[in-house]
Design a protein around this motif. Structure first.
Motif, mmCIF file in Angstrom:
data_model
loop_
_atom_site.group_PDB
_atom_site.id
_atom_site.type_symbol
_atom_site.label_atom_id
_atom_site.label_comp_id
_atom_site.label_asym_id
_atom_site.label_seq_id
_atom_site.Cartn_x
_atom_site.Cartn_y
_atom_site.Cartn_z
ATOM 1 N N SER A 136 -10.790 -22.866 68.516
ATOM 2 C CA SER A 136 -11.555 -23.052 67.274
ATOM 3 C C SER A 136 -10.881 -22.334 66.112
ATOM 4 O O SER A 136 -10.790 -22.877 64.997
ATOM 5 N N LEU A 137 -10.402 -21.123 66.334
ATOM 6 C CA LEU A 137 -9.732 -20.365 65.275
ATOM 7 C C LEU A 137 -8.450 -21.052 64.819
ATOM 8 O O LEU A 137 -8.175 -21.155 63.618
ATOM 9 N N ALA A 138 -7.672 -21.521 65.784
ATOM 10 C CA ALA A 138 -6.424 -22.202 65.442
ATOM 11 C C ALA A 138 -6.693 -23.489 64.670
ATOM 12 O O ALA A 138 -5.991 -23.822 63.701
ATOM 13 N N LEU A 139 -7.732 -24.234 65.087
ATOM 14 C CA LEU A 139 -8.072 -25.472 64.393
ATOM 15 C C LEU A 139 -8.482 -25.203 62.948
ATOM 16 O O LEU A 139 -8.090 -25.937 62.028
ATOM 17 N N ARG A 140 -9.267 -24.179 62.730
ATOM 18 C CA ARG A 140 -9.723 -23.875 61.372
ATOM 19 C C ARG A 140 -8.557 -23.482 60.470
ATOM 20 O O ARG A 140 -8.579 -23.759 59.266
ATOM 21 N N LEU A 141 -7.545 -22.866 61.036
ATOM 22 C CA LEU A 141 -6.357 -22.547 60.242
ATOM 23 C C LEU A 141 -5.599 -23.813 59.850
ATOM 24 O O LEU A 141 -5.033 -23.897 58.753
ATOM 25 N N LEU A 142 -5.634 -24.827 60.722
ATOM 26 C CA LEU A 142 -4.890 -26.065 60.481
ATOM 27 C C LEU A 142 -5.623 -27.052 59.581
ATOM 28 O O LEU A 142 -5.003 -27.967 59.025
ATOM 29 N N ILE A 143 -6.915 -26.896 59.418
ATOM 30 C CA ILE A 143 -7.722 -27.898 58.711
ATOM 31 C C ILE A 143 -7.230 -28.216 57.298
ATOM 32 O O ILE A 143 -7.196 -29.397 56.902
ATOM 33 N N PRO A 144 -6.821 -27.254 56.451
ATOM 34 C CA PRO A 144 -6.345 -27.629 55.102
ATOM 35 C C PRO A 144 -5.165 -28.585 55.118
ATOM 36 O O PRO A 144 -4.962 -29.354 54.165
ATOM 37 N N ALA A 145 -4.379 -28.581 56.202
ATOM 38 C CA ALA A 145 -3.231 -29.481 56.280
ATOM 39 C C ALA A 145 -3.660 -30.944 56.366
ATOM 40 O O ALA A 145 -2.882 -31.837 56.019
ATOM 41 N N VAL A 146 -4.897 -31.217 56.809
ATOM 42 C CA VAL A 146 -5.393 -32.590 56.834
ATOM 43 C C VAL A 146 -5.491 -33.131 55.408
ATOM 44 O O VAL A 146 -5.050 -34.255 55.114
ATOM 45 N N TRP A 147 -6.072 -32.330 54.505
ATOM 46 C CA TRP A 147 -6.179 -32.748 53.101
ATOM 47 C C TRP A 147 -4.792 -32.870 52.467
ATOM 48 O O TRP A 147 -4.510 -33.832 51.737
ATOM 49 N N LEU A 148 -3.914 -31.934 52.741
ATOM 50 C CA LEU A 148 -2.561 -31.985 52.184
ATOM 51 C C LEU A 148 -1.827 -33.239 52.632
ATOM 52 O O LEU A 148 -1.110 -33.872 51.846
ATOM 53 N N ASP A 149 -2.002 -33.617 53.891
ATOM 54 C CA ASP A 149 -1.352 -34.828 54.379
ATOM 55 C C ASP A 149 -1.896 -36.072 53.691
ATOM 56 O O ASP A 149 -1.136 -36.996 53.366
ATOM 57 N N MET A 150 -3.188 -36.106 53.465
ATOM 58 C CA MET A 150 -3.790 -37.269 52.824
ATOM 59 C C MET A 150 -3.250 -37.474 51.405
ATOM 60 O O MET A 150 -2.808 -38.562 51.049
ATOM 61 N N VAL A 151 -3.246 -36.421 50.601
ATOM 62 C CA VAL A 151 -2.801 -36.579 49.213
ATOM 63 C C VAL A 151 -1.282 -36.767 49.139
ATOM 64 O O VAL A 151 -0.768 -37.416 48.219
ATOM 65 N N GLY A 152 -0.553 -36.227 50.105
ATOM 66 C CA GLY A 152 0.901 -36.397 50.094
ATOM 67 C C GLY A 152 1.349 -37.756 50.574
ATOM 68 O O GLY A 152 2.440 -38.223 50.212
ATOM 69 N N SER A 153 0.524 -38.419 51.395
ATOM 70 C CA SER A 153 0.940 -39.700 51.963
ATOM 71 C C SER A 153 1.034 -40.814 50.923
ATOM 72 O O SER A 153 1.743 -41.799 51.136
ATOM 73 N N CYS A 154 0.341 -40.685 49.794
ATOM 74 C CA CYS A 154 0.432 -41.715 48.749
ATOM 75 C C CYS A 154 1.862 -41.826 48.226
ATOM 76 O O CYS A 154 2.458 -42.905 48.192
ATOM 77 N N ALA A 155 2.412 -40.700 47.793
ATOM 78 C CA ALA A 155 3.765 -40.709 47.234
ATOM 79 C C ALA A 155 4.801 -41.056 48.292
ATOM 80 O O ALA A 155 5.738 -41.830 48.026
ATOM 81 N N SER A 156 4.661 -40.518 49.497
ATOM 82 C CA SER A 156 5.646 -40.818 50.540
ATOM 83 C C SER A 156 5.583 -42.288 50.949
ATOM 84 O O SER A 156 6.620 -42.903 51.250
ATOM 85 N N SER A 157 4.394 -42.904 50.928
ATOM 86 C CA SER A 157 4.271 -44.326 51.251
ATOM 87 C C SER A 157 4.954 -45.188 50.192
ATOM 88 O O SER A 157 5.571 -46.217 50.515
ATOM 89 N N MET A 158 4.873 -44.785 48.942
ATOM 90 C CA MET A 158 5.550 -45.534 47.883
ATOM 91 C C MET A 158 7.073 -45.442 48.028
ATOM 92 O O MET A 158 7.796 -46.400 47.752
ATOM 93 N N LEU A 159 7.561 -44.299 48.483
ATOM 94 C CA LEU A 159 9.004 -44.175 48.739
ATOM 95 C C LEU A 159 9.416 -45.092 49.894
ATOM 96 O O LEU A 159 10.475 -45.736 49.829
ATOM 97 N N GLU A 160 8.596 -45.171 50.924
ATOM 98 C CA GLU A 160 8.894 -46.075 52.034
ATOM 99 C C GLU A 160 8.810 -47.529 51.581
ATOM 100 O O GLU A 160 9.592 -48.374 52.029
ATOM 101 N N ARG A 161 7.869 -47.831 50.707
ATOM 102 C CA ARG A 161 7.728 -49.194 50.192
ATOM 103 C C ARG A 161 9.012 -49.634 49.498
ATOM 104 O O ARG A 161 9.426 -50.793 49.597
ATOM 105 N N GLU A 162 9.647 -48.704 48.799
ATOM 106 C CA GLU A 162 10.890 -48.992 48.084
ATOM 107 C C GLU A 162 12.121 -48.877 48.988
ATOM 108 O O GLU A 162 13.256 -48.959 48.516
#
Length: 464
Positions: A110-136
Protein backbone atom coordinates in the motif's frame (compact mmCIF):
# COMPACT_ATOMS: atom_id res chain seq x y z
CA UNK A 1 7.40 5.84 -45.74
CA UNK A 2 9.46 2.62 -45.66
CA UNK A 3 12.67 4.61 -45.28
CA UNK A 4 11.17 6.79 -42.57
CA UNK A 5 9.92 3.75 -40.70
CA UNK A 6 13.28 1.96 -40.93
CA UNK A 7 15.14 5.04 -39.74
CA UNK A 8 12.72 5.39 -36.87
CA UNK A 9 13.08 1.69 -36.04
CA UNK A 10 16.88 1.94 -36.02
CA UNK A 11 16.78 5.03 -33.83
CA UNK A 12 14.29 3.48 -31.42
CA UNK A 13 16.23 0.23 -31.46
CA UNK A 14 19.54 1.83 -30.52
CA UNK A 15 17.93 3.76 -27.68
CA UNK A 16 16.13 0.61 -26.55
CA UNK A 17 19.47 -1.20 -26.40
CA UNK A 18 20.84 1.49 -24.08
CA UNK A 19 17.65 1.42 -22.04
CA UNK A 20 17.70 -2.38 -21.77
CA UNK A 21 21.29 -2.45 -20.57
CA UNK A 22 20.64 0.22 -17.96
CA UNK A 23 17.44 -1.49 -16.86
CA UNK A 24 19.19 -4.84 -16.42
CA UNK A 25 21.92 -3.19 -14.38
CA UNK A 26 19.29 -1.41 -12.28
CA UNK A 27 17.30 -4.61 -11.73
CA UNK A 28 20.50 -6.45 -10.86
CA UNK A 29 21.56 -3.94 -8.21
CA UNK A 30 18.09 -3.47 -6.73
CA UNK A 31 17.20 -7.19 -6.64
CA UNK A 32 20.56 -8.23 -5.23
CA UNK A 33 20.47 -5.63 -2.43
CA UNK A 34 16.79 -6.01 -1.50
CA UNK A 35 16.49 -9.78 -1.86
CA UNK A 36 13.43 -11.75 -3.09
CA UNK A 37 10.96 -10.58 -0.42
CA UNK A 38 11.56 -6.82 -0.60
CA UNK A 39 12.00 -6.96 -4.36
CA UNK A 40 8.73 -8.88 -4.51
CA UNK A 41 7.00 -5.87 -2.91
CA UNK A 42 8.51 -3.65 -5.62
CA UNK A 43 7.41 -6.05 -8.38
CA UNK A 44 3.85 -6.33 -7.02
CA UNK A 45 3.47 -2.55 -6.69
CA UNK A 46 4.77 -1.89 -10.21
CA UNK A 47 2.52 -4.55 -11.71
CA UNK A 48 -0.55 -2.92 -10.18
CA UNK A 49 0.69 0.55 -11.12
CA UNK A 50 1.22 -0.30 -14.80
CA UNK A 51 -2.27 -1.74 -15.05
CA UNK A 52 -3.86 1.47 -13.79
CA UNK A 53 -1.48 3.55 -15.89
CA UNK A 54 -2.94 1.95 -19.01
CA UNK A 55 -6.51 2.30 -17.75
CA UNK A 56 -5.87 5.99 -17.04
CA UNK A 57 -5.18 6.71 -20.70
CA UNK A 58 -8.67 5.44 -21.61
CA UNK A 59 -7.63 4.85 -25.22
CA UNK A 60 -7.54 8.56 -26.06
CA UNK A 61 -3.82 8.41 -26.87
CA UNK A 62 -4.58 5.85 -29.60
CA UNK A 63 -7.36 8.10 -30.93
CA UNK A 64 -4.79 10.87 -31.38
CA UNK A 65 -2.59 8.53 -33.42
CA UNK A 66 -5.24 6.86 -35.54
CA UNK A 67 -7.64 9.61 -36.59
CA UNK A 68 -7.02 10.56 -40.26
CA UNK A 69 -7.70 14.24 -39.57
CA UNK A 70 -7.49 15.75 -36.14
CA UNK A 71 -7.80 19.37 -35.09
CA UNK A 72 -5.76 21.24 -32.52
CA UNK A 73 -8.99 21.79 -30.61
CA UNK A 74 -9.41 18.02 -30.16
CA UNK A 75 -5.85 17.63 -28.92
CA UNK A 76 -6.29 20.41 -26.37
CA UNK A 77 -9.62 19.02 -25.19
CA UNK A 78 -8.11 15.56 -24.61
CA UNK A 79 -5.30 17.13 -22.59
CA UNK A 80 -7.88 19.05 -20.55
CA UNK A 81 -9.82 15.83 -19.93
CA UNK A 82 -6.68 13.99 -18.82
CA UNK A 83 -5.70 16.82 -16.50
CA UNK A 84 -8.98 16.87 -14.58
CA UNK A 85 -9.91 13.18 -14.65
CA UNK A 86 -6.33 12.18 -13.85
CA UNK A 87 -6.51 13.97 -10.51
CA UNK A 88 -9.77 12.15 -9.69
CA UNK A 89 -8.28 8.78 -10.67
CA UNK A 90 -5.29 9.40 -8.38
CA UNK A 91 -7.61 10.21 -5.46
CA UNK A 92 -9.55 6.97 -5.96
CA UNK A 93 -6.33 4.92 -6.17
CA UNK A 94 -5.00 6.57 -3.01
CA UNK A 95 -8.10 5.47 -1.11
CA UNK A 96 -8.05 1.96 -2.63
CA UNK A 97 -4.35 1.25 -2.01
CA UNK A 98 -4.91 -0.49 1.38
CA UNK A 99 -7.16 -3.07 -0.31
CA UNK A 100 -4.23 -4.40 -2.33
CA UNK A 101 -2.07 -4.57 0.78
CA UNK A 102 -4.79 -6.58 2.53
CA UNK A 103 -5.21 -9.02 -0.39
CA UNK A 104 -1.49 -9.73 -0.64
CA UNK A 105 -0.93 -9.67 3.11
CA UNK A 106 1.75 -7.00 3.00
CA UNK A 107 0.91 -3.44 4.11
CA UNK A 108 4.16 -2.30 2.50
CA UNK A 109 2.49 -2.75 -0.90
CA UNK A 110 0.00 0.00 0.00
CA UNK A 111 2.81 2.43 0.84
CA UNK A 112 4.66 1.73 -2.39
CA UNK A 113 1.47 2.14 -4.42
CA UNK A 114 0.69 5.51 -2.84
CA UNK A 115 4.16 6.73 -3.76
CA UNK A 116 3.57 5.69 -7.39
CA UNK A 117 0.07 7.17 -7.75
CA UNK A 118 1.12 10.68 -8.99
CA UNK A 119 2.87 9.00 -11.93
CA UNK A 120 -0.56 7.91 -13.23
CA UNK A 121 -1.58 11.56 -13.70
CA UNK A 122 1.82 12.44 -15.18
CA UNK A 123 1.51 9.64 -17.71
CA UNK A 124 -1.96 10.77 -18.75
CA UNK A 125 -1.01 14.39 -19.43
CA UNK A 126 2.28 13.39 -21.07
CA UNK A 127 0.71 10.87 -23.43
CA UNK A 128 -1.02 13.61 -25.47
CA UNK A 129 2.23 15.15 -26.71
CA UNK A 130 4.00 11.81 -27.13
CA UNK A 131 1.04 10.44 -29.15
CA UNK A 132 1.24 13.42 -31.50
CA UNK A 133 4.95 12.70 -32.04
CA UNK A 134 4.09 9.09 -32.88
CA UNK A 135 1.33 10.29 -35.20
CA UNK A 136 3.96 12.24 -37.14
CA UNK A 137 6.20 9.11 -37.18
CA UNK A 138 8.81 11.09 -35.28
CA UNK A 139 10.05 7.97 -33.52
CA UNK A 140 13.54 9.39 -33.05
CA UNK A 141 12.23 11.98 -30.57
CA UNK A 142 9.97 9.41 -28.92
CA UNK A 143 12.96 7.15 -28.39
CA UNK A 144 15.09 10.00 -27.05
CA UNK A 145 12.41 11.03 -24.55
CA UNK A 146 11.95 7.46 -23.30
CA UNK A 147 15.69 6.89 -23.02
CA UNK A 148 16.37 10.06 -21.02
CA UNK A 149 13.46 9.41 -18.66
CA UNK A 150 14.48 5.82 -18.04
CA UNK A 151 18.11 6.78 -17.39
CA UNK A 152 16.94 9.27 -14.77
CA UNK A 153 14.77 6.57 -13.17
CA UNK A 154 17.59 4.06 -12.91
CA UNK A 155 20.13 6.54 -11.58
CA UNK A 156 17.81 7.75 -8.82
CA UNK A 157 16.46 4.29 -7.93
CA UNK A 158 19.84 2.59 -7.73
CA UNK A 159 21.40 5.46 -5.76
CA UNK A 160 18.63 5.47 -3.15
CA UNK A 161 18.52 1.68 -2.88
CA UNK A 162 22.28 1.52 -2.29
CA UNK A 163 21.99 4.18 0.42
CA UNK A 164 18.73 3.21 2.16
CA UNK A 165 18.15 -0.43 1.09
CA UNK A 166 14.42 0.25 0.98
CA UNK A 167 11.67 -0.92 -1.37
CA UNK A 168 10.34 2.68 -1.39
CA UNK A 169 13.68 3.83 -2.79
CA UNK A 170 13.29 1.35 -5.66
CA UNK A 171 9.94 2.76 -6.80
CA UNK A 172 10.75 6.45 -6.31
CA UNK A 173 12.64 6.61 -9.59
CA UNK A 174 9.48 5.80 -11.53
CA UNK A 175 7.84 9.02 -10.38
CA UNK A 176 10.83 10.95 -11.73
CA UNK A 177 10.68 8.95 -14.97
CA UNK A 178 7.08 9.90 -15.72
CA UNK A 179 7.68 13.49 -14.67
CA UNK A 180 10.45 13.76 -17.27
CA UNK A 181 8.37 11.93 -19.88
CA UNK A 182 5.57 14.47 -19.52
CA UNK A 183 7.91 17.48 -19.48
CA UNK A 184 10.04 16.41 -22.47
CA UNK A 185 7.05 15.33 -24.58
CA UNK A 186 5.42 18.75 -24.13
CA UNK A 187 8.75 20.43 -24.79
CA UNK A 188 9.10 18.73 -28.20
CA UNK A 189 5.38 19.05 -29.04
CA UNK A 190 3.79 21.88 -27.02
CA UNK A 191 0.02 21.75 -26.44
CA UNK A 192 -1.99 24.58 -24.98
CA UNK A 193 -3.49 23.79 -21.58
CA UNK A 194 -7.22 24.33 -21.16
CA UNK A 195 -9.47 23.75 -18.18
CA UNK A 196 -12.93 23.81 -19.78
CA UNK A 197 -14.39 20.90 -21.71
CA UNK A 198 -16.21 21.10 -25.02
CA UNK A 199 -18.33 17.94 -25.14
CA UNK A 200 -19.07 18.36 -28.84
CA UNK A 201 -15.37 18.09 -29.57
CA UNK A 202 -14.49 15.64 -26.82
CA UNK A 203 -17.42 13.26 -27.39
CA UNK A 204 -16.13 11.36 -30.48
CA UNK A 205 -12.71 10.93 -28.87
CA UNK A 206 -14.22 9.51 -25.69
CA UNK A 207 -16.50 7.19 -27.66
CA UNK A 208 -13.57 5.73 -29.57
CA UNK A 209 -11.27 5.75 -26.54
CA UNK A 210 -13.67 3.79 -24.34
CA UNK A 211 -14.26 1.33 -27.19
CA UNK A 212 -10.52 0.77 -27.54
CA UNK A 213 -9.87 0.71 -23.82
CA UNK A 214 -12.70 -1.70 -23.03
CA UNK A 215 -11.30 -4.22 -25.53
CA UNK A 216 -7.67 -3.85 -24.48
CA UNK A 217 -7.82 -3.32 -20.72
CA UNK A 218 -8.68 -7.00 -20.40
CA UNK A 219 -5.30 -7.97 -21.86
CA UNK A 220 -3.59 -5.58 -19.47
CA UNK A 221 -5.05 -7.61 -16.63
CA UNK A 222 -2.04 -9.83 -17.34
CA UNK A 223 0.13 -7.31 -15.47
CA UNK A 224 -1.88 -8.25 -12.36
CA UNK A 225 -1.11 -11.98 -12.66
CA UNK A 226 2.09 -11.88 -10.60
CA UNK A 227 0.84 -9.30 -8.06
CA UNK A 228 -2.54 -10.90 -7.41
CA UNK A 229 -2.03 -14.61 -8.10
CA UNK A 230 1.62 -15.58 -7.70
CA UNK A 231 1.99 -13.50 -4.52
CA UNK A 232 -1.29 -14.76 -3.04
CA UNK A 233 -1.07 -18.46 -4.06
CA UNK A 234 2.69 -18.91 -3.74
CA UNK A 235 4.47 -16.12 -1.83
CA UNK A 236 5.79 -12.58 -2.12
CA UNK A 237 9.27 -14.07 -2.68
CA UNK A 238 7.91 -16.14 -5.59
CA UNK A 239 6.43 -12.96 -7.07
CA UNK A 240 9.87 -11.34 -6.94
CA UNK A 241 11.53 -14.36 -8.57
CA UNK A 242 8.92 -14.51 -11.35
CA UNK A 243 9.23 -10.77 -11.94
CA UNK A 244 13.02 -10.95 -12.36
CA UNK A 245 12.58 -13.63 -15.04
CA UNK A 246 9.91 -11.49 -16.74
CA UNK A 247 12.06 -8.35 -16.59
CA UNK A 248 15.01 -10.19 -18.15
CA UNK A 249 12.78 -11.47 -20.98
CA UNK A 250 11.35 -8.00 -21.62
CA UNK A 251 14.76 -6.37 -21.80
CA UNK A 252 16.26 -9.06 -23.99
CA UNK A 253 13.32 -8.83 -26.39
CA UNK A 254 13.47 -5.08 -26.83
CA UNK A 255 12.68 -5.37 -30.54
CA UNK A 256 9.11 -6.18 -29.56
CA UNK A 257 8.73 -2.78 -27.89
CA UNK A 258 10.08 -1.01 -30.99
CA UNK A 259 7.69 -2.76 -33.38
CA UNK A 260 4.72 -2.55 -31.01
CA UNK A 261 5.24 1.20 -30.49
CA UNK A 262 5.31 1.76 -34.25
CA UNK A 263 2.71 -0.81 -35.33
CA UNK A 264 -0.56 1.13 -34.90
CA UNK A 265 0.88 4.20 -36.65
CA UNK A 266 2.17 2.09 -39.53
CA UNK A 267 -0.87 -0.16 -39.94
CA UNK A 268 -3.17 2.87 -39.97
CA UNK A 269 -1.36 4.01 -43.12
CA UNK A 270 -1.25 0.57 -44.81
CA UNK A 271 -4.68 -0.89 -44.12
CA UNK A 272 -6.14 0.23 -47.49
CA UNK A 273 -3.55 -1.90 -49.34
CA UNK A 274 -4.28 -5.53 -48.51
CA UNK A 275 -1.19 -6.87 -50.27
CA UNK A 276 1.01 -4.46 -48.32
CA UNK A 277 -0.71 -5.53 -45.10
CA UNK A 278 0.00 -9.20 -45.82
CA UNK A 279 3.66 -8.49 -46.60
CA UNK A 280 4.00 -6.46 -43.41
CA UNK A 281 2.48 -9.29 -41.35
CA UNK A 282 4.68 -11.96 -42.94
CA UNK A 283 7.89 -9.97 -42.52
CA UNK A 284 7.03 -8.65 -39.06
CA UNK A 285 6.28 -12.11 -37.68
CA UNK A 286 9.44 -13.62 -39.14
CA UNK A 287 11.64 -10.75 -37.90
CA UNK A 288 10.25 -11.19 -34.41
CA UNK A 289 10.62 -14.98 -34.44
CA UNK A 290 14.20 -14.95 -35.73
CA UNK A 291 15.69 -12.14 -33.70
CA UNK A 292 13.78 -12.62 -30.48
CA UNK A 293 13.85 -16.40 -30.60
CA UNK A 294 17.61 -16.58 -31.10
CA UNK A 295 18.33 -14.07 -28.33
CA UNK A 296 16.07 -15.90 -25.86
CA UNK A 297 17.45 -19.33 -26.72
CA UNK A 298 21.05 -18.12 -26.48
CA UNK A 299 20.47 -16.52 -23.09
CA UNK A 300 18.58 -19.55 -21.76
CA UNK A 301 21.63 -21.75 -22.20
CA UNK A 302 23.65 -19.56 -19.84
CA UNK A 303 20.81 -18.32 -17.60
CA UNK A 304 21.38 -20.91 -14.86
CA UNK A 305 24.94 -19.57 -14.55
CA UNK A 306 24.38 -15.84 -15.31
CA UNK A 307 21.39 -15.14 -13.05
CA UNK A 308 22.77 -16.74 -9.85
CA UNK A 309 26.18 -15.15 -10.51
CA UNK A 310 24.76 -11.66 -10.97
CA UNK A 311 21.73 -11.69 -8.68
CA UNK A 312 22.69 -14.31 -6.09
CA UNK A 313 21.99 -18.03 -5.67
CA UNK A 314 18.53 -17.36 -4.18
CA UNK A 315 17.44 -16.19 -7.66
CA UNK A 316 18.24 -19.50 -9.44
CA UNK A 317 14.53 -20.27 -9.93
CA UNK A 318 14.28 -17.18 -12.14
CA UNK A 319 16.60 -18.93 -14.62
CA UNK A 320 14.55 -22.13 -14.48
CA UNK A 321 11.22 -20.49 -15.33
CA UNK A 322 12.80 -18.14 -17.89
CA UNK A 323 12.05 -20.47 -20.87
CA UNK A 324 8.33 -20.64 -20.04
CA UNK A 325 7.98 -16.87 -19.90
CA UNK A 326 10.30 -16.38 -22.88
CA UNK A 327 8.27 -18.63 -25.19
CA UNK A 328 5.04 -16.99 -24.06
CA UNK A 329 6.37 -13.51 -24.86
CA UNK A 330 7.78 -14.63 -28.23
CA UNK A 331 4.44 -16.11 -29.34
CA UNK A 332 2.62 -13.00 -28.14
CA UNK A 333 4.98 -10.78 -30.14
CA UNK A 334 4.18 -12.68 -33.34
CA UNK A 335 0.58 -11.51 -33.09
CA UNK A 336 1.26 -7.87 -32.17
CA UNK A 337 0.79 -6.77 -35.78
CA UNK A 338 -2.47 -8.74 -36.05
CA UNK A 339 -3.80 -6.81 -33.07
CA UNK A 340 -2.50 -3.48 -34.38
CA UNK A 341 -4.18 -4.06 -37.76
CA UNK A 342 -7.53 -4.92 -36.19
CA UNK A 343 -7.32 -1.83 -33.98
CA UNK A 344 -6.35 0.37 -36.93
CA UNK A 345 -9.33 -1.00 -38.87
CA UNK A 346 -11.74 -0.31 -36.01
CA UNK A 347 -12.42 -3.96 -35.08
CA UNK A 348 -11.89 -3.37 -31.38
CA UNK A 349 -14.51 -5.93 -30.33
CA UNK A 350 -12.63 -8.69 -32.15
CA UNK A 351 -9.51 -7.93 -30.13
CA UNK A 352 -11.63 -7.75 -27.00
CA UNK A 353 -12.93 -11.30 -27.52
CA UNK A 354 -9.40 -12.62 -27.94
CA UNK A 355 -8.25 -10.78 -24.83
CA UNK A 356 -11.03 -12.34 -22.76
CA UNK A 357 -10.07 -15.79 -24.01
CA UNK A 358 -6.37 -15.27 -23.35
CA UNK A 359 -6.70 -13.85 -19.85
CA UNK A 360 -9.32 -16.45 -18.97
CA UNK A 361 -6.98 -19.29 -19.97
CA UNK A 362 -4.02 -17.69 -18.16
CA UNK A 363 -5.84 -17.02 -14.90
CA UNK A 364 -7.64 -20.37 -14.79
CA UNK A 365 -4.31 -22.07 -15.45
CA UNK A 366 -2.64 -20.11 -12.64
CA UNK A 367 -5.48 -20.79 -10.19
CA UNK A 368 -5.27 -24.52 -10.86
CA UNK A 369 -1.52 -24.96 -11.24
CA UNK A 370 0.16 -22.59 -8.77
CA UNK A 371 -1.33 -24.31 -5.67
CA UNK A 372 -0.02 -27.64 -7.04
CA UNK A 373 3.39 -26.68 -8.45
CA UNK A 374 4.20 -23.33 -6.87
CA UNK A 375 6.10 -20.93 -9.11
CA UNK A 376 6.41 -23.67 -11.77
CA UNK A 377 2.64 -23.54 -12.04
CA UNK A 378 2.88 -19.93 -13.15
CA UNK A 379 5.28 -20.90 -15.95
CA UNK A 380 3.07 -23.76 -17.10
CA UNK A 381 0.05 -21.46 -16.93
CA UNK A 382 1.75 -19.05 -19.35
CA UNK A 383 2.11 -21.88 -21.88
CA UNK A 384 -1.44 -23.14 -21.27
CA UNK A 385 -2.79 -19.79 -22.52
CA UNK A 386 -0.97 -19.91 -25.90
CA UNK A 387 -3.69 -21.79 -27.86
CA UNK A 388 -5.97 -18.78 -27.37
CA UNK A 389 -3.96 -16.91 -30.05
CA UNK A 390 -5.94 -18.89 -32.60
CA UNK A 391 -8.81 -16.52 -31.81
CA UNK A 392 -6.88 -13.48 -33.04
CA UNK A 393 -5.98 -15.36 -36.23
CA UNK A 394 -9.64 -16.16 -36.88
CA UNK A 395 -10.57 -12.52 -36.37
CA UNK A 396 -7.89 -11.38 -38.81
CA UNK A 397 -8.87 -13.67 -41.67
CA UNK A 398 -12.47 -12.41 -41.52
CA UNK A 399 -11.29 -9.12 -43.03
CA UNK A 400 -7.82 -9.69 -44.51
CA UNK A 401 -5.82 -12.39 -46.25
CA UNK A 402 -4.21 -14.99 -44.05
CA UNK A 403 -0.47 -14.45 -43.58
CA UNK A 404 2.02 -17.22 -44.30
CA UNK A 405 2.85 -18.79 -40.94
CA UNK A 406 5.17 -21.57 -42.09
CA UNK A 407 8.54 -19.70 -42.06
CA UNK A 408 7.65 -18.29 -38.64
CA UNK A 409 6.59 -21.74 -37.39
CA UNK A 410 9.91 -23.32 -38.35
CA UNK A 411 11.78 -20.42 -36.75
CA UNK A 412 9.92 -20.86 -33.47
CA UNK A 413 10.45 -24.63 -33.61
CA UNK A 414 14.21 -24.06 -33.98
CA UNK A 415 14.06 -21.91 -30.84
CA UNK A 416 12.16 -24.27 -28.54
CA UNK A 417 14.78 -27.01 -28.07
CA UNK A 418 17.72 -24.79 -27.04
CA UNK A 419 15.32 -22.51 -25.12
CA UNK A 420 14.11 -25.29 -22.83
CA UNK A 421 17.42 -27.15 -23.00
CA UNK A 422 18.78 -24.46 -20.70
CA UNK A 423 16.79 -25.97 -17.82
CA UNK A 424 18.65 -29.30 -17.92
CA UNK A 425 21.81 -28.89 -20.05
CA UNK A 426 25.09 -27.21 -19.20
CA UNK A 427 25.93 -24.04 -21.18
CA UNK A 428 28.35 -25.60 -23.71
CA UNK A 429 26.11 -28.54 -24.81
CA UNK A 430 23.11 -26.23 -24.98
CA UNK A 431 25.02 -23.72 -27.10
CA UNK A 432 25.94 -26.57 -29.49
CA UNK A 433 22.24 -27.50 -29.63
CA UNK A 434 21.44 -23.86 -30.49
CA UNK A 435 23.93 -23.80 -33.37
CA UNK A 436 22.70 -27.13 -34.75
CA UNK A 437 19.03 -26.11 -34.48
CA UNK A 438 19.47 -22.78 -36.27
CA UNK A 439 21.91 -24.29 -38.75
CA UNK A 440 19.22 -26.73 -39.86
CA UNK A 441 16.70 -23.86 -40.07
CA UNK A 442 18.91 -21.69 -42.30
CA UNK A 443 19.85 -24.67 -44.47
CA UNK A 444 16.34 -25.95 -45.05
CA UNK A 445 14.22 -22.76 -45.09
CA UNK A 446 14.80 -20.57 -48.15
CA UNK A 447 12.42 -17.85 -46.91
CA UNK A 448 14.46 -17.39 -43.74
CA UNK A 449 17.69 -16.93 -45.72
CA UNK A 450 16.06 -14.43 -48.10
CA UNK A 451 14.52 -12.49 -45.20
CA UNK A 452 17.84 -12.10 -43.39
CA UNK A 453 19.58 -10.94 -46.57
CA UNK A 454 16.79 -8.44 -47.31
CA UNK A 455 16.87 -7.13 -43.74
CA UNK A 456 20.65 -6.68 -43.94
CA UNK A 457 20.37 -4.77 -47.22
CA UNK A 458 17.61 -2.52 -45.87
CA UNK A 459 19.56 -1.71 -42.71
CA UNK A 460 22.73 -1.01 -44.69
CA UNK A 461 20.91 1.19 -47.23
CA UNK A 462 19.01 3.13 -44.54
CA UNK A 463 22.13 3.70 -42.43
CA UNK A 464 24.02 4.93 -45.47
Amino acid sequence: MKTKVLKGAISLGLKQVLSALLSLVSTLVVARILGPEKYGIVAISLGIFYFFKFIGRMGLNVYLIRQPNISQEEVEQILSFYNTVGALVCLILWLAAPVFGWWIGKSEVSLALRLLIPAVWLDMVGSCASSMLERELDFAKVGLINALAEVANYVLSVTLVVIYKSYLAAVSGYVLQFLLLAFLAHYFHPIKWRYRWNWKTLGPALKYGFSYCSSNWILNLKSLTIPLFVSRLASVEAAGIANVALRVVQKLLLLRNVIRNMSISIMAKLMDDRDAVKRALNQGMLYQALLMGFICAAFSGFASWIIPTLFGHEWLLSAKIFPFIGLSVIIGALFDLHTALLYASGYNSEVGRFNIGYIGCLWIGCLCLIPLFGIWGYGIGELAALPSYYLIHRSLIKYYKSPNYWPTFWSVLATIMPLFGGIWLQPIPNFALLIISYGILFTCCLTVRKTLLQLSRNLFTTSA
